[in-house]
Design an enzyme around this catalytic site. Structure first.
Site, PDB file in Angstrom:
ATOM      1  N   ARG A   1      -0.916   5.898  11.654  1.00  0.00           N
ATOM      2  CA  ARG A   1      -1.291   6.366  10.303  1.00  0.00           C
ATOM      3  C   ARG A   1      -2.542   7.255  10.359  1.00  0.00           C
ATOM      4  NH1 ARG A   1       2.987   4.114   9.940  1.00  0.00           N
ATOM      5  NH2 ARG A   1       3.769   2.864   8.192  1.00  0.00           N
TER       6      ARG A   1
ATOM      7  N   SER B   1       2.565   0.835   1.440  1.00  0.00           N
ATOM      8  CA  SER B   1       1.550  -0.086   1.983  1.00  0.00           C
ATOM      9  C   SER B   1       0.164   0.391   1.555  1.00  0.00           C
ATOM     10  CB  SER B   1       1.589  -0.099   3.512  1.00  0.00           C
ATOM     11  OG  SER B   1       2.836  -0.537   3.973  1.00  0.00           O
TER      12      SER B   1
ATOM     13  N   GLU C   1      -4.862   2.199   3.629  1.00  0.00           N
ATOM     14  CA  GLU C   1      -4.042   3.306   4.137  1.00  0.00           C
ATOM     15  C   GLU C   1      -3.963   4.424   3.100  1.00  0.00           C
ATOM     16  OE1 GLU C   1       0.185   4.328   3.819  1.00  0.00           O
ATOM     17  OE2 GLU C   1       0.389   2.968   5.524  1.00  0.00           O
TER      18      GLU C   1
HETATM   19  P1  FAD Z   1       0.453  13.039  -1.150  1.00  0.00           P
HETATM   20  O1  FAD Z   1       0.376  11.640  -1.648  1.00  0.00           O
HETATM   21  O2  FAD Z   1       0.661  14.124  -2.132  1.00  0.00           O
HETATM   22  O3  FAD Z   1      -0.846  13.358  -0.288  1.00  0.00           O
HETATM   23  C1  FAD Z   1      -1.322  12.434   0.653  1.00  0.00           C
HETATM   24  C2  FAD Z   1      -2.569  13.029   1.336  1.00  0.00           C
HETATM   25  O4  FAD Z   1      -2.187  14.180   2.077  1.00  0.00           O
HETATM   26  C3  FAD Z   1      -3.616  13.535   0.344  1.00  0.00           C
HETATM   27  O5  FAD Z   1      -4.873  13.370   0.948  1.00  0.00           O
HETATM   28  C4  FAD Z   1      -3.291  15.010   0.182  1.00  0.00           C
HETATM   29  O6  FAD Z   1      -4.426  15.781  -0.190  1.00  0.00           O
HETATM   30  C5  FAD Z   1      -2.818  15.362   1.564  1.00  0.00           C
HETATM   31  N1  FAD Z   1      -1.781  16.397   1.597  1.00  0.00           N
HETATM   32  C6  FAD Z   1      -0.539  16.343   1.056  1.00  0.00           C
HETATM   33  N2  FAD Z   1       0.150  17.444   1.357  1.00  0.00           N
HETATM   34  C7  FAD Z   1      -0.670  18.225   2.095  1.00  0.00           C
HETATM   35  C8  FAD Z   1      -0.537  19.493   2.705  1.00  0.00           C
HETATM   36  N3  FAD Z   1       0.594  20.211   2.609  1.00  0.00           N
HETATM   37  N4  FAD Z   1      -1.592  19.998   3.380  1.00  0.00           N
HETATM   38  C9  FAD Z   1      -2.742  19.299   3.483  1.00  0.00           C
HETATM   39  N5  FAD Z   1      -2.930  18.092   2.928  1.00  0.00           N
HETATM   40  C10 FAD Z   1      -1.904  17.556   2.250  1.00  0.00           C
HETATM   41  N6  FAD Z   1       4.339   6.007   4.561  1.00  0.00           N
HETATM   42  C11 FAD Z   1       4.697   5.734   5.832  1.00  0.00           C
HETATM   43  O7  FAD Z   1       4.078   6.237   6.775  1.00  0.00           O
HETATM   44  N7  FAD Z   1       5.726   4.885   6.111  1.00  0.00           N
HETATM   45  C12 FAD Z   1       6.455   4.292   5.144  1.00  0.00           C
HETATM   46  O8  FAD Z   1       7.391   3.538   5.437  1.00  0.00           O
HETATM   47  C13 FAD Z   1       6.116   4.566   3.790  1.00  0.00           C
HETATM   48  N8  FAD Z   1       6.783   3.971   2.768  1.00  0.00           N
HETATM   49  C14 FAD Z   1       6.426   4.230   1.491  1.00  0.00           C
HETATM   50  C15 FAD Z   1       7.164   3.612   0.462  1.00  0.00           C
HETATM   51  C16 FAD Z   1       6.840   3.856  -0.848  1.00  0.00           C
HETATM   52  C17 FAD Z   1       7.631   3.175  -1.941  1.00  0.00           C
HETATM   53  C18 FAD Z   1       5.784   4.748  -1.164  1.00  0.00           C
HETATM   54  C19 FAD Z   1       5.459   5.049  -2.616  1.00  0.00           C
HETATM   55  C20 FAD Z   1       5.049   5.356  -0.171  1.00  0.00           C
HETATM   56  C21 FAD Z   1       5.367   5.107   1.187  1.00  0.00           C
HETATM   57  N9  FAD Z   1       4.655   5.700   2.233  1.00  0.00           N
HETATM   58  C22 FAD Z   1       5.026   5.447   3.527  1.00  0.00           C
HETATM   59  C23 FAD Z   1       3.510   6.577   1.962  1.00  0.00           C
HETATM   60  C24 FAD Z   1       3.892   8.047   1.661  1.00  0.00           C
HETATM   61  O9  FAD Z   1       5.246   8.149   1.313  1.00  0.00           O
HETATM   62  C25 FAD Z   1       3.623   8.970   2.842  1.00  0.00           C
HETATM   63  O10 FAD Z   1       2.270   8.897   3.232  1.00  0.00           O
HETATM   64  C26 FAD Z   1       3.967  10.430   2.538  1.00  0.00           C
HETATM   65  O11 FAD Z   1       3.933  11.200   3.711  1.00  0.00           O
HETATM   66  C27 FAD Z   1       3.025  11.050   1.498  1.00  0.00           C
HETATM   67  O12 FAD Z   1       3.554  12.312   1.165  1.00  0.00           O
HETATM   68  P2  FAD Z   1       3.148  13.039  -0.177  1.00  0.00           P
HETATM   69  O13 FAD Z   1       3.735  14.398  -0.140  1.00  0.00           O
HETATM   70  O14 FAD Z   1       3.514  12.214  -1.341  1.00  0.00           O
HETATM   71  O15 FAD Z   1       1.573  13.126  -0.010  1.00  0.00           O
HETATM   72  N1  EPU Z   2       5.216 -10.136   5.869  1.00  0.00           N
HETATM   73  C1  EPU Z   2       4.896 -11.298   5.226  1.00  0.00           C
HETATM   74  N2  EPU Z   2       4.600 -11.249   3.893  1.00  0.00           N
HETATM   75  C2  EPU Z   2       4.635 -10.099   3.186  1.00  0.00           C
HETATM   76  C3  EPU Z   2       4.939  -8.898   3.851  1.00  0.00           C
HETATM   77  C4  EPU Z   2       5.236  -8.927   5.212  1.00  0.00           C
HETATM   78  O1  EPU Z   2       4.861 -12.365   5.834  1.00  0.00           O
HETATM   79  O2  EPU Z   2       4.386 -10.140   1.986  1.00  0.00           O
HETATM   80  C5  EPU Z   2       5.582 -10.179   7.298  1.00  0.00           C
HETATM   81  C6  EPU Z   2       7.085  -9.932   7.478  1.00  0.00           C
HETATM   82  O3  EPU Z   2       7.836 -11.093   7.324  1.00  0.00           O
HETATM   83  C7  EPU Z   2       7.145  -9.367   8.878  1.00  0.00           C
HETATM   84  C8  EPU Z   2       5.823  -8.636   9.017  1.00  0.00           C
HETATM   85  O4  EPU Z   2       4.964  -9.135   7.995  1.00  0.00           O
HETATM   86  O5  EPU Z   2       7.193 -10.402   9.816  1.00  0.00           O
HETATM   87  C9  EPU Z   2       5.960  -7.119   8.880  1.00  0.00           C
HETATM   88  O6  EPU Z   2       6.520  -6.814   7.612  1.00  0.00           O
HETATM   89  P1  EPU Z   2       7.426  -5.520   7.346  1.00  0.00           P
HETATM   90  O7  EPU Z   2       8.474  -5.382   8.399  1.00  0.00           O
HETATM   91  O8  EPU Z   2       7.873  -5.548   5.936  1.00  0.00           O
HETATM   92  O9  EPU Z   2       6.481  -4.290   7.580  1.00  0.00           O
HETATM   93  P2  EPU Z   2       4.938  -4.078   7.319  1.00  0.00           P
HETATM   94  O10 EPU Z   2       4.223  -4.250   8.601  1.00  0.00           O
HETATM   95  O11 EPU Z   2       4.476  -4.875   6.158  1.00  0.00           O
HETATM   96  C10 EPU Z   2       5.015  -1.574   7.981  1.00  0.00           C
HETATM   97  C11 EPU Z   2       4.543  -0.270   7.428  1.00  0.00           C
HETATM   98  C12 EPU Z   2       5.505   0.251   6.385  1.00  0.00           C
HETATM   99  C13 EPU Z   2       6.862   0.451   7.050  1.00  0.00           C
HETATM  100  C14 EPU Z   2       7.331  -0.893   7.594  1.00  0.00           C
HETATM  101  C15 EPU Z   2       8.605  -0.766   8.379  1.00  0.00           C
HETATM  102  C16 EPU Z   2       2.141  -0.226   7.633  1.00  0.00           C
HETATM  103  C17 EPU Z   2       0.847  -0.306   6.946  1.00  0.00           C
HETATM  104  N3  EPU Z   2       3.224  -0.397   6.870  1.00  0.00           N
HETATM  105  O12 EPU Z   2       4.956  -2.512   6.931  1.00  0.00           O
HETATM  106  O13 EPU Z   2       5.034   1.522   5.937  1.00  0.00           O
HETATM  107  O14 EPU Z   2       7.810   0.947   6.129  1.00  0.00           O
HETATM  108  O15 EPU Z   2       6.332  -1.422   8.495  1.00  0.00           O
HETATM  109  O16 EPU Z   2       8.353  -0.129   9.580  1.00  0.00           O
HETATM  110  O17 EPU Z   2       2.191   0.010   8.836  1.00  0.00           O
HETATM  111  C18 EPU Z   2       3.677   2.603   4.335  1.00  0.00           C
HETATM  112  O18 EPU Z   2       3.015   3.037   5.273  1.00  0.00           O
HETATM  113  O19 EPU Z   2       3.432   2.900   3.138  1.00  0.00           O
HETATM  114  C19 EPU Z   2       4.805   1.714   4.598  1.00  0.00           C
HETATM  115  C20 EPU Z   2       5.563   1.170   3.642  1.00  0.00           C
END
Ligand code: FAD
Ligand code: EPU
Length: 336
Positions: free
Chosen positions: A162, A236, A332
């Site tokens: 991240r 997250s 994050e």
């Molecule tokens: P924004 O929220 O618009 O911007 C994020 C940051 O990047 C800000 O600081 C912004 O200024 C900067 N930025 C954006 N675009 C640019 C650009 N073109 N140039 C320079 N700076 C820029 N993330 C994960 O890694 N893994 C996941 O599994 C994951 N799951 C998610 C699930 C949900 C339901 C949600 C709501 C979010 C999740 N995220 C996850 C976080 C998010 O989706 C990612 O970080 C995504 O890449 C953000 O993209 P955005 O375009 O919305 O960025």
């Molecule tokens: N867990 C709990 N309680 C909870 C949540 C999770 O016990 O409320 C335990 C789960 O049972 C599991 C472990 O924690 O054993 C990991 O959980 P999970 O697989 O749901 O993933 P996570 O570590 O909570 C990370 C990323 C997610 C990504 C998933 C899948 C980070 C900060 N988050 O979550 O990314 O989608 O793994 O790879 O690394 C994001 O960055 O926004 C994001 C959603």
């Protein structure tokens, strides 16, 4: 490219918090971005993608620049790889779907992550055992002060968990305008993470494919992550903290249920969701600010929470995890 004043950002970020930007404009090309940066009243530019990794804690006293540079093209290929270039404003999941349609492997585990392609390198998005860096080739970014385009290779981006240079050393310096991804013709399946195998078994597909893995990931994500169209959130809220193995072993002796994954070099990544759940926060709600009932790592806005209320809740969670486990969580989500 119209410049608007005092515009609500409620519909421009997935937490859905009703705050205003002093100025707002969208740009569809580098030329439009340059023109906006030349405006005399321009200050504190904030580049916005899909707004899915941001928490606004107050009105934004500057210019929010929404990146709408589009385009999705194959720009090169060889026997093994296909290079796909996208404008930074392209939707990430639309890019993943494009890869699946063209049988290009590598992005399938990253299905359904909200946001734009331009933000994908920002925090080296990751999910289900794959990170952006695994399919990243290079990007082009516009330096907001020097007013010039710069190319970044994978090494230049200094990707980590991240993390990238754009979140650290160059925070706020660049607008990423296009990204080139390197996809494989031959898939290498990553199914060992979390519940993917279990979900694939349940789906009972005739053969393993990148399309099947994508669907499995989508099913798992839908089962535990809140849909931002319904409940405000930014995924997250905290990172999974990394500790040294000795600290983890000592903790495990006291608390056998603790969840940690070895990441090499005598380091362990702890599951922050588990730590937060153990502190009793899962499903917690005060007013419209809460901790998601199916994933404690996700903070939510049930409707009219303020950014300050979400932030304060995150402070309380941080303090209680530290008190109970001696572990410091790091946010994050980008706090603005
Ligand atoms: P924004 O929220 O618009 O911007 C994020 C940051 O990047 C800000 O600081 C912004 O200024 C900067 N930025 C954006 N675009 C640019 C650009 N073109 N140039 C320079 N700076 C820029 N993330 C994960 O890694 N893994 C996941 O599994 C994951 N799951 C998610 C699930 C949900 C339901 C949600 C709501 C979010 C999740 N995220 C996850 C976080 C998010 O989706 C990612 O970080 C995504 O890449 C953000 O993209 P955005 O375009 O919305 O960025
Ligand atoms: N867990 C709990 N309680 C909870 C949540 C999770 O016990 O409320 C335990 C789960 O049972 C599991 C472990 O924690 O054993 C990991 O959980 P999970 O697989 O749901 O993933 P996570 O570590 O909570 C990370 C990323 C997610 C990504 C998933 C899948 C980070 C900060 N988050 O979550 O990314 O989608 O793994 O790879 O690394 C994001 O960055 O926004 C994001 C959603």
């Amino acid at each position: 490219m119209q410049l608007q004043n005092n515009i609500s950002l409620k519909n421009f970020h997935t937490f859905g918090i009703d705050i205003a930007a002093r100025q707002f404009a969208a740009f569809k090309s580098v030329t439009e971005l340059e023109e906006l940066l030349h405006l005399p009243q321009m200050h504190q530019p904030l580049i916005l993608g899909g707004g899915s990794n941001l928490l606004f804690t107050r009105d934004y006293d500057g210019l929010v620049l929404k990146n709408e540079i589009m385009g999705l093209n194959i720009i090169g290929q060889d026997e093994q790889f296909v290079y796909v270039n996208t404008g930074a404003g392209e939707n990430w999941h639309a890019f993943v779907l494009y890869c699946l349609e063209h049988d290009l492997a590598g992005a399938e585990n990253l299905s359904l992550i909200p946001g734009s392609c331009g933000a994908s390198p920002m925090q080296n998005i990751g999910a289900y055992g794959v990170e952006l860096k695994d399919i990243f080739h290079e990007l082009e970014a516009y330096h907001l002060q020097d007013r010039k385009l710069v190319k970044f290779s994978k090494e230049d981006c200094a990707f980590g968990y991240r993390e990238s240079v754009f979140k650290n050393k160059y925070k706020g310096h660049f607008a990423i305008v296009s990204v080139t991804y390197k996809l494989s013709r031959q898939p290498v399946f990553h199914t060992s993470y979390g519940a993917i195998e279990q979900e694939l078994e349940r789906m009972n597909l005739p053969a393993l494919s990148i399309q099947g893995i994508s669907q499995a990931v989508i099913n798992i994500r839908r089962s535990k992550l809140p849909d931002p169209a319904i409940t405000g959130n930014a995924g997250s809220f905290f990172k999974n903290p990394e500790t040294d193995k000795q600290f983890y072993d000592d903790l495990k002796e006291k608390i056998p249920g603790i969840i940690g994954y070895s990441i090499g070099n005598d380091r362990v990544k702890l599951a922050a969701g588990w730590l937060i759940e153990q502190c009793g926060w899962k499903g917690y709600r005060q007013g419209d600010a809460g901790c998601h009932s199916k994933q404690a790592l996700v903070l939510v806005n049930y409707g009219n929470a303020t950014g300050r209320e979400i932030y304060d809740l995150s402070e309380r969670i941080l303090a209680s995890v530290y008190e109970k486990f001696g572990v410091v969580l790091e946010r994050e989500v980008n706090i603005i």
